[in-house]
Write a protein that holds these residues in place. Structure first.
Motif, PDB file in Angstrom:
ATOM      1  N   ARG A  21      84.760  -5.412 -80.813  1.00 56.11           N
ATOM      2  CA  ARG A  21      84.601  -6.352 -79.693  1.00 56.11           C
ATOM      3  C   ARG A  21      83.709  -7.516 -80.085  1.00 56.11           C
ATOM      4  O   ARG A  21      82.626  -7.313 -80.654  1.00 56.11           O
ATOM      5  CB  ARG A  21      83.954  -5.654 -78.495  1.00 56.11           C
ATOM      6  CG  ARG A  21      84.810  -4.603 -77.834  1.00 56.11           C
ATOM      7  CD  ARG A  21      84.030  -4.004 -76.680  1.00 56.11           C
ATOM      8  NE  ARG A  21      83.763  -5.012 -75.662  1.00 56.11           N
ATOM      9  CZ  ARG A  21      84.581  -5.291 -74.667  1.00 56.11           C
ATOM     10  NH1 ARG A  21      85.717  -4.637 -74.546  1.00 56.11           N
ATOM     11  NH2 ARG A  21      84.280  -6.197 -73.781  1.00 56.11           N
ATOM     12  N   ASN A  35      78.430  -7.790 -64.963  1.00 59.48           N
ATOM     13  CA  ASN A  35      78.369  -6.601 -65.832  1.00 59.48           C
ATOM     14  C   ASN A  35      79.205  -6.859 -67.084  1.00 59.48           C
ATOM     15  O   ASN A  35      80.322  -7.367 -67.008  1.00 59.48           O
ATOM     16  CB  ASN A  35      78.943  -5.375 -65.121  1.00 59.48           C
ATOM     17  CG  ASN A  35      78.047  -4.847 -64.021  1.00 59.48           C
ATOM     18  OD1 ASN A  35      78.511  -4.489 -62.949  1.00 59.48           O
ATOM     19  ND2 ASN A  35      76.758  -4.793 -64.257  1.00 59.48           N
ATOM     20  N   GLY A  36      78.615  -6.509 -68.238  1.00 60.69           N
ATOM     21  CA  GLY A  36      79.356  -6.645 -69.490  1.00 60.69           C
ATOM     22  C   GLY A  36      79.367  -8.054 -70.066  1.00 60.69           C
ATOM     23  O   GLY A  36      80.009  -8.298 -71.091  1.00 60.69           O
ATOM     24  N   GLY A  57      77.067  -9.612 -71.609  1.00 63.81           N
ATOM     25  CA  GLY A  57      76.392  -9.681 -72.910  1.00 63.81           C
ATOM     26  C   GLY A  57      74.886  -9.908 -72.811  1.00 63.81           C
ATOM     27  O   GLY A  57      74.231 -10.177 -73.822  1.00 63.81           O
ATOM     28  N   LYS A  58      74.323  -9.736 -71.627  1.00 64.55           N
ATOM     29  CA  LYS A  58      72.888 -10.025 -71.427  1.00 64.55           C
ATOM     30  C   LYS A  58      72.002  -9.097 -72.263  1.00 64.55           C
ATOM     31  O   LYS A  58      71.118  -9.559 -72.986  1.00 64.55           O
ATOM     32  CB  LYS A  58      72.525  -9.884 -69.932  1.00 64.55           C
ATOM     33  CG  LYS A  58      73.354 -10.768 -69.018  1.00 64.55           C
ATOM     34  CD  LYS A  58      73.010 -10.575 -67.558  1.00 64.55           C
ATOM     35  CE  LYS A  58      73.325  -9.208 -66.999  1.00 64.55           C
ATOM     36  NZ  LYS A  58      74.770  -8.852 -66.997  1.00 64.55           N
ATOM     37  N   SER A  59      72.243  -7.775 -72.153  1.00 61.60           N
ATOM     38  CA  SER A  59      71.420  -6.832 -72.924  1.00 61.60           C
ATOM     39  C   SER A  59      71.604  -7.066 -74.414  1.00 61.60           C
ATOM     40  O   SER A  59      70.637  -7.025 -75.188  1.00 61.60           O
ATOM     41  CB  SER A  59      71.814  -5.387 -72.612  1.00 61.60           C
ATOM     42  OG  SER A  59      71.616  -5.108 -71.267  1.00 61.60           O
ATOM     43  N   THR A  60      72.839  -7.311 -74.818  1.00 60.85           N
ATOM     44  CA  THR A  60      73.105  -7.518 -76.244  1.00 60.85           C
ATOM     45  C   THR A  60      72.372  -8.755 -76.741  1.00 60.85           C
ATOM     46  O   THR A  60      71.823  -8.761 -77.855  1.00 60.85           O
ATOM     47  CB  THR A  60      74.621  -7.659 -76.476  1.00 60.85           C
ATOM     48  OG1 THR A  60      75.271  -6.510 -75.927  1.00 60.85           O
ATOM     49  CG2 THR A  60      74.948  -7.782 -77.951  1.00 60.85           C
ATOM     50  N   HIS A  64      70.191  -9.071 -61.931  1.00 63.35           N
ATOM     51  CA  HIS A  64      71.416  -9.073 -61.127  1.00 63.35           C
ATOM     52  C   HIS A  64      71.151  -9.587 -59.717  1.00 63.35           C
ATOM     53  O   HIS A  64      72.090  -9.965 -59.022  1.00 63.35           O
ATOM     54  CB  HIS A  64      72.019  -7.668 -61.047  1.00 63.35           C
ATOM     55  CG  HIS A  64      72.864  -7.328 -62.227  1.00 63.35           C
ATOM     56  ND1 HIS A  64      73.944  -8.086 -62.603  1.00 63.35           N
ATOM     57  CD2 HIS A  64      72.774  -6.332 -63.141  1.00 63.35           C
ATOM     58  CE1 HIS A  64      74.498  -7.559 -63.676  1.00 63.35           C
ATOM     59  NE2 HIS A  64      73.803  -6.496 -64.032  1.00 63.35           N
TER      60      HIS A  64
HETATM   61  N1  LIG Z   1      78.010  -0.168 -79.118  1.00 59.50           N
HETATM   62  C1  LIG Z   1      78.978  -0.865 -78.535  1.00 59.50           C
HETATM   63  N2  LIG Z   1      80.237  -0.847 -79.022  1.00 59.50           N
HETATM   64  C2  LIG Z   1      81.231  -1.555 -78.446  1.00 59.50           C
HETATM   65  N3  LIG Z   1      81.041  -2.347 -77.368  1.00 59.50           N
HETATM   66  C3  LIG Z   1      79.802  -2.391 -76.846  1.00 59.50           C
HETATM   67  C4  LIG Z   1      78.710  -1.672 -77.396  1.00 59.50           C
HETATM   68  N4  LIG Z   1      77.608  -1.926 -76.654  1.00 59.50           N
HETATM   69  C5  LIG Z   1      77.992  -2.786 -75.685  1.00 59.50           C
HETATM   70  N5  LIG Z   1      79.295  -3.058 -75.795  1.00 59.50           N
HETATM   71  C6  LIG Z   1      80.084  -3.949 -74.937  1.00 59.50           C
HETATM   72  O1  LIG Z   1      79.513  -5.228 -75.019  1.00 59.50           O
HETATM   73  C7  LIG Z   1      79.668  -5.907 -73.776  1.00 59.50           C
HETATM   74  C8  LIG Z   1      78.325  -6.469 -73.349  1.00 59.50           C
HETATM   75  O2  LIG Z   1      77.473  -5.398 -73.032  1.00 59.50           O
HETATM   76  P1  LIG Z   1      75.990  -5.679 -72.499  1.00 59.50           P
HETATM   77  O3  LIG Z   1      75.342  -4.353 -72.273  1.00 59.50           O
HETATM   78  O4  LIG Z   1      75.330  -6.640 -73.387  1.00 59.50           O
HETATM   79  O5  LIG Z   1      76.312  -6.399 -71.100  1.00 59.50           O
HETATM   80  P2  LIG Z   1      75.350  -6.758 -69.904  1.00 59.50           P
HETATM   81  O6  LIG Z   1      75.627  -8.183 -69.532  1.00 59.50           O
HETATM   82  O7  LIG Z   1      73.946  -6.427 -70.221  1.00 59.50           O
HETATM   83  O8  LIG Z   1      75.919  -5.805 -68.775  1.00 59.50           O
HETATM   84  P3  LIG Z   1      75.245  -5.052 -67.511  1.00 59.50           P
HETATM   85  O9  LIG Z   1      74.937  -6.130 -66.507  1.00 59.50           O
HETATM   86  O10 LIG Z   1      76.336  -4.161 -67.046  1.00 59.50           O
HETATM   87  O11 LIG Z   1      74.031  -4.318 -67.998  1.00 59.50           O
HETATM   88  C9  LIG Z   1      80.257  -4.895 -72.807  1.00 59.50           C
HETATM   89  O12 LIG Z   1      81.629  -5.156 -72.677  1.00 59.50           O
HETATM   90  C10 LIG Z   1      80.018  -3.566 -73.492  1.00 59.50           C
HETATM   91  O13 LIG Z   1      81.033  -2.647 -73.160  1.00 59.50           O
END
Ligand SMILES: Nc1ncnc2c1ncn2[C@@H]1O[C@H](COP(=O)(O)OP(=O)(O)OP(=O)(O)O)[C@@H](O)[C@H]1O
Length: 271
Positions: free
Chosen positions: A16, A38-39, A41-44, A196
């Motif tokens: 991904r 959600n998803g 990419g904020k945490s990433t 959020h």
């Molecule tokens: N180890 C992984 N392998 C594959 N995809 C991943 C992995 N970790 C996260 N993802 C995907 O990366 C995308 C971003 O995830 P992330 O946790 O950064 O989102 P987010 O904005 O923090 O979401 P939320 O508000 O739900 O916490 C999501 O689609 C998630 O499924």
């Protein structure tokens, strides 16, 4: 001075593409809300900035190439509160908060008076000093969250990254935390918090970065980023926008209903 600068950052996890070509810079005195569905990419993004996930692109922390800094050097520049508030060890709250001083202390050295002052101040700010002797593993979810935020505050870094720090906190502690982050920014430190709660984000942050599907969609003042158009397009919701006590109020109200596809069937038998 830029406390954190990210240029053309891309992250792939598995197959991904989670972040694509993300660039931004945070200077002193900013309280940045990182928002998005959600998803998005904020945490990433927060984890990549800390070097906890591999990335392509350039990251500098206080002007230094992040790749050249070791873990302790990074920890002098940036504190981090993770989304998960897991505390597995039955050790006292005060000892957890004291861990925030690790980057400032020689190995195996006793706590200095400066360390004690930082620990006390952090515990008071997050109102965890009343249960300083309790085993952290036995606390409620919101209490654990406040202990981990206190640990990050005790680190006394110029920049604090917090992943959904208001999740699990009651309204009083949410406001206390947002006010504290805004005050830290007024003192010249900076905070980037994923959020959020768009109402809290609009009311307290000095700047918002809106992420969607791994890309920055908007970056600017809250009233420029949170518009009826962006809420509709990115979140699919309509919201109330107002003002109270000189600050923006945003309350999501309902999903935007797609235009109905089904027209009433014509009664062909009628003559
Ligand atoms: N180890 C992984 N392998 C594959 N995809 C991943 C992995 N970790 C996260 N993802 C995907 O990366 C995308 C971003 O995830 P992330 O946790 O950064 O989102 P987010 O904005 O923090 O979401 P939320 O508000 O739900 O916490 C999501 O689609 C998630 O499924």
């Amino acid at each position: 001075m830029s406390l954190l600068a990210v240029s053309n950052l891309s992250v792939s996890l598995g197959r991904r593409h989670v972040l694509s070509d993300v660039s931004f810079s945070v200077g002193e005195g900013e309280f940045v809300g990182l928002i998005g569905p959600n998803g998005a990419g904020k945490s990433t993004l927060l984890r990549a900035a800390l070097g906890l996930v591999g990335s392509q692109g350039r990251i500098t922390i206080a002007g230094h190439e992040a790749a050249t800094l070791d873990v302790l050097e990074r920890a002098v520049g940036i504190a981090y509160v993770a989304q998960e508030h897991q505390i597995a060890w039955p050790i006292p709250v005060e000892a957890i908060v004291a861990l925030g001083r690790t980057p400032h202390r020689p190995r195996f050295a006793a706590l200095s008076s400066r360390d004690h002052t930082a620990i006390e101040q952090a515990m008071r700010r997050m109102e965890v000093d009343a249960f300083r002797d309790r085993a952290a593993a036995d606390l409620s979810g919101g209490e654990k969250a406040r202990v981990l935020i206190a640990r990050a505050l005790a680190q006394e870094t110029p920049l604090l990254l917090a992943d959904e720090p208001t999740a699990g906190l009651d309204p009083s502690h949410q406001i206390t935390l947002m006010r504290l982050f805004a005050d830290l920014a007024k003192q010249g430190r900076s905070v980037i918090a994923s959020l959020h709660d768009l109402g809290l984000a609009a009311r307290w942050c000095s700047r918002l970065i809106l992420l969607n599907q791994g890309r920055i969609i908007a970056d600017g003042a809250p009233d420029a980023v949170l518009t009826a158009e962006s809420l509709g397009r990115i979140y699919g919701v309509e919201a109330y926008f107002g003002m109270a006590a000189g600050r923006a109020v945003i309350q999501p109200l309902d999903l935007i209903q797609p235009p109905t596809q089904d027209q009433p069937e014509e009664d062909h038998d009628r003559t």
